[in-house]
Every structure is written in structure tokens, then in C-alpha cells.
Design a protein around this motif. Structure first.
Motif, PDB file in Angstrom:
ATOM      1  N   PHE A   1      -6.674   0.911  42.362  1.00 43.52           N
ATOM      2  CA  PHE A   1      -6.466   1.360  40.515  1.00 43.52           C
ATOM      3  C   PHE A   1      -6.942   0.232  40.025  1.00 43.52           C
ATOM      4  N   ASN A   2      -6.316  -1.559  40.665  1.00 43.02           N
ATOM      5  CA  ASN A   2      -6.925  -1.993  39.479  1.00 43.02           C
ATOM      6  C   ASN A   2      -8.357  -3.138  39.401  1.00 43.02           C
ATOM      7  N   LYS A   3      -9.224  -2.154  40.342  1.00 44.19           N
ATOM      8  CA  LYS A   3     -10.706  -2.613  39.523  1.00 44.19           C
ATOM      9  C   LYS A   3     -11.485  -1.351  39.311  1.00 44.19           C
ATOM     10  N   ARG A   4     -10.655  -0.065  39.482  1.00 37.61           N
ATOM     11  CA  ARG A   4     -11.781   0.902  38.753  1.00 37.61           C
ATOM     12  C   ARG A   4     -10.988   0.657  36.593  1.00 37.61           C
ATOM     13  N   PHE A   5      -8.855   0.382  36.589  1.00 39.38           N
ATOM     14  CA  PHE A   5      -8.817   0.490  35.553  1.00 39.38           C
ATOM     15  C   PHE A   5      -9.405  -0.952  34.644  1.00 39.38           C
TER      16      PHE A   5
ATOM     17  N   MET B   1     -11.090   5.300  33.616  1.00 44.37           N
ATOM     18  CA  MET B   1     -10.047   5.100  33.733  1.00 44.37           C
ATOM     19  C   MET B   1     -10.445   6.872  33.969  1.00 44.37           C
ATOM     20  N   ASP B   2     -10.529   7.972  34.119  1.00 45.88           N
ATOM     21  CA  ASP B   2     -10.471   8.850  34.857  1.00 45.88           C
ATOM     22  C   ASP B   2     -10.469   8.904  36.154  1.00 45.88           C
ATOM     23  N   ILE B   3     -11.742   8.059  36.949  1.00 49.25           N
ATOM     24  CA  ILE B   3     -11.085   7.839  38.168  1.00 49.25           C
ATOM     25  C   ILE B   3      -9.809   6.947  38.842  1.00 49.25           C
ATOM     26  N   SER B   4      -9.369   5.933  37.503  1.00 49.48           N
ATOM     27  CA  SER B   4      -8.571   4.975  37.969  1.00 49.48           C
ATOM     28  C   SER B   4      -6.957   6.292  37.992  1.00 49.48           C
ATOM     29  N   SER B   5      -6.927   7.065  37.249  1.00 47.92           N
ATOM     30  CA  SER B   5      -6.239   7.745  37.402  1.00 47.92           C
ATOM     31  C   SER B   5      -5.330   8.954  38.153  1.00 47.92           C
ATOM     32  N   VAL B   6      -6.269   8.240  38.937  1.00 51.03           N
ATOM     33  CA  VAL B   6      -6.202   9.238  40.319  1.00 51.03           C
ATOM     34  C   VAL B   6      -4.994   9.025  41.371  1.00 51.03           C
ATOM     35  N   PHE B   7      -4.366   6.889  41.128  1.00 53.07           N
ATOM     36  CA  PHE B   7      -3.755   6.312  41.413  1.00 53.07           C
ATOM     37  C   PHE B   7      -2.149   6.270  40.588  1.00 53.07           C
ATOM     38  N   VAL B   8      -2.296   7.283  39.621  1.00 51.28           N
ATOM     39  CA  VAL B   8      -0.788   7.490  38.856  1.00 51.28           C
ATOM     40  C   VAL B   8      -0.758   8.204  39.259  1.00 51.28           C
ATOM     41  N   LYS B   9       1.124   8.229  38.676  1.00 48.60           N
ATOM     42  CA  LYS B   9       2.122   9.396  39.014  1.00 48.60           C
ATOM     43  C   LYS B   9       1.559  10.149  37.636  1.00 48.60           C
TER      44      LYS B   9
ATOM     45  N   VAL C   1       1.568   3.811  40.785  1.00 47.94           N
ATOM     46  CA  VAL C   1       1.593   3.331  39.690  1.00 47.94           C
ATOM     47  C   VAL C   1       2.788   4.184  38.334  1.00 47.94           C
ATOM     48  N   VAL C   2       2.789   3.437  38.362  1.00 43.55           N
ATOM     49  CA  VAL C   2       3.123   3.800  36.900  1.00 43.55           C
ATOM     50  C   VAL C   2       4.141   2.989  35.535  1.00 43.55           C
ATOM     51  N   PRO C   3       2.152   3.486  35.478  1.00 41.62           N
ATOM     52  CA  PRO C   3       1.654   2.053  33.869  1.00 41.62           C
ATOM     53  C   PRO C   3       2.688   2.322  32.909  1.00 41.62           C
ATOM     54  N   ASP C   4       2.608   0.950  32.492  1.00 44.12           N
ATOM     55  CA  ASP C   4       2.392   0.427  31.214  1.00 44.12           C
ATOM     56  C   ASP C   4       1.593   0.115  30.388  1.00 44.12           C
ATOM     57  N   LEU C   5       0.858   0.917  29.628  1.00 43.12           N
ATOM     58  CA  LEU C   5      -0.534   0.089  28.558  1.00 43.12           C
ATOM     59  C   LEU C   5       0.079  -0.804  27.467  1.00 43.12           C
ATOM     60  N   ASP C   6       1.270  -0.526  27.183  1.00 42.85           N
ATOM     61  CA  ASP C   6       1.615  -0.680  25.598  1.00 42.85           C
ATOM     62  C   ASP C   6       1.514  -3.188  26.136  1.00 42.85           C
ATOM     63  N   VAL C   7       1.620  -3.280  27.286  1.00 40.92           N
ATOM     64  CA  VAL C   7       2.025  -4.925  27.522  1.00 40.92           C
ATOM     65  C   VAL C   7       0.644  -5.372  27.505  1.00 40.92           C
ATOM     66  N   PHE C   8      -0.583  -5.257  26.655  1.00 41.02           N
ATOM     67  CA  PHE C   8      -1.815  -5.157  27.004  1.00 41.02           C
ATOM     68  C   PHE C   8      -2.225  -5.733  25.352  1.00 41.02           C
TER      69      PHE C   8
ATOM     70  N   SER D   1      -4.523   5.497  27.680  1.00 43.47           N
ATOM     71  CA  SER D   1      -5.893   4.912  28.525  1.00 43.47           C
ATOM     72  C   SER D   1      -7.038   4.174  27.155  1.00 43.47           C
ATOM     73  N   LEU D   2      -6.850   5.286  26.553  1.00 38.99           N
ATOM     74  CA  LEU D   2      -8.676   5.525  25.499  1.00 38.99           C
ATOM     75  C   LEU D   2      -8.497   4.188  24.852  1.00 38.99           C
ATOM     76  N   LYS D   3      -7.222   3.625  24.343  1.00 33.08           N
ATOM     77  CA  LYS D   3      -7.519   2.705  23.263  1.00 33.08           C
ATOM     78  C   LYS D   3      -7.660   0.726  24.264  1.00 33.08           C
ATOM     79  N   VAL D   4      -7.261   0.966  25.723  1.00 34.01           N
ATOM     80  CA  VAL D   4      -7.150   0.564  26.019  1.00 34.01           C
ATOM     81  C   VAL D   4      -8.585   0.155  26.822  1.00 34.01           C
ATOM     82  N   LYS D   5      -9.563   1.087  26.570  1.00 35.82           N
ATOM     83  CA  LYS D   5     -11.046   1.436  26.418  1.00 35.82           C
ATOM     84  C   LYS D   5     -11.851   0.855  26.152  1.00 35.82           C
ATOM     85  N   ASP D   6     -11.121   0.894  24.510  1.00 33.97           N
ATOM     86  CA  ASP D   6     -11.738   1.110  23.585  1.00 33.97           C
ATOM     87  C   ASP D   6     -11.588  -1.137  22.522  1.00 33.97           C
ATOM     88  N   GLN D   7     -10.222  -1.119  23.351  1.00 34.01           N
ATOM     89  CA  GLN D   7      -9.678  -2.155  22.433  1.00 34.01           C
ATOM     90  C   GLN D   7      -9.478  -3.423  23.284  1.00 34.01           C
ATOM     91  N   ILE D   8      -9.961  -3.240  25.105  1.00 30.70           N
ATOM     92  CA  ILE D   8      -9.601  -4.339  25.307  1.00 30.70           C
ATOM     93  C   ILE D   8     -10.815  -4.555  26.482  1.00 30.70           C
TER      94      ILE D   8
END
Length: 158
Positions: A46-50, A55-63, A148-155, A74-81
Motif C-alpha cells: 500500500f505505502n509504496k503505491r501510495f 492512488m487507483d492501485i493503492s486503493s485496493v488496500f483501502v477498507k 487500511v482505514v486512511p486519514d489523508l487530512d494528517v498530511f 487522494s487527488l489532493k495528496v497527488k497534486d500537493q504532496i
């Protein structure tokens, strides 16, 4: 000539009990080892893909009930991180929200939840300042699969 039986029924019974107990212990150990291996494998994939922004591939690990929100956010993460480095620092294991003891060879009993602490070095655009944050990822096991139960706000905090 003496007529003797090579094995007494008593000895055969004891031998069968010993074999059954050994197999039970091996299966129990294998189950915990497999659970821990499956968890570590899922966390790594998950983390290597994330971090690679796949994001589309890493999402298969998301609850499943969190997947739609993850794909949107995840679009915000993709564009800003911009990820520079990450390190897995700790894994705490739980059985029904109770912390499980671990030793050098792993968990002492079965578990169904994990909190995985990861240290990230990253930049949040438009800034180019690298910051270090700790993220606790919640992982839960359902149907022998880790999610995984993600919390993307933490970034974006801090």
C-alpha cells in the motif's frame, strides 16, 4: 518363544496425543506468523503505491466503506504532496482493541487490528520546505485480508 506385541495401545495413544498437540501448536504459530506476514506485506505494498501516487492501485488496500472517500481525497495528496522519504517506525497489534504483547519473534497471540506508525519527510506544495511528520495508519483484518482505514487530512495539518 515369547509372544509379545510390539506396541502397547497405551503407548500408541500417548504418541498420537503428542503428535496432535505438536500439530496444533504448529498451526497456531503458523496462523500468527501468516497474519503478521500478510499485514507487513499489505502495509509495504500500500505505502509504496501510495507514495508513488498510484492512488487507483493503492486503493485496493483501502477498507471498502472508505475507498470512495480515499479516491476523492487522494487527488489532493497527488497534486500537493511531494514524498522524499518514509520509514516504518512501529507496529502495535490489537485483538478487539486490546493491545497484544509482542516478543522478538512476533505477536504472542492472534490479532485483528494494527496501528502502523510511519515517519514521512515531505513537502506540501506550493511550499518547498521539507517537513517530517508521523502518521498512524489503522489497519483492520476482515475475511483474512488486511485493510487500511486512511486519514489523508494528517498530511495537511501542522
Amino acid at each position: 518363544m515369547k509372544n509379545s506385541k510390539p506396541f502397547s495401545p497405551y503407548l500408541v495413544g500417548i504418541a498420537l496425543i503428542c503428535i496432535a498437540m505438536t500439530m496444533f501448536a504448529a498451526c497456531a504459530s503458523y496462523s500468527k506468523d501468516k497474519m503478521q506476514g500478510d499485514l507487513q506485506d499489505s502495509v509495504y505494498k500500500f505505502n509504496k503505491r501510495f507514495e508513488g501516487k498510484m492512488m487507483d492501485i493503492s486503493s485496493v488496500f483501502v477498507k471498502m466503506d472508505k475507498r470512495r472517500g480515499f479516491l476523492t481525497d487522494s487527488l489532493k495528496v497527488k497534486d500537493q504532496i511531494v514524498f522524499y522519504d518514509s520509514s516504518l517506525l512501529d507496529i502495535q497489534l490489537f485483538k478487539d482493541d486490546l493491545l497484544i504483547k509482542q516478543n522478538s519473534s512476533g505477536a504472542e497471540e492472534e490479532f485483528n487490528k494494527a496501528i502502523v506508525t510511519i515517519r514521512y519527510q515531505l513537502a506540501v506544495l506550493p511550499s518547498n520546505k521539507i517537513k517530517t511528520i508521523l502518521v498512524d495508519q489503522e489497519w483492520v483484518q476482515e475475511d483474512e485480508q488486511w485493510w487500511v482505514v486512511p486519514d489523508l487530512d494528517v498530511f495537511f495539518k501542522q
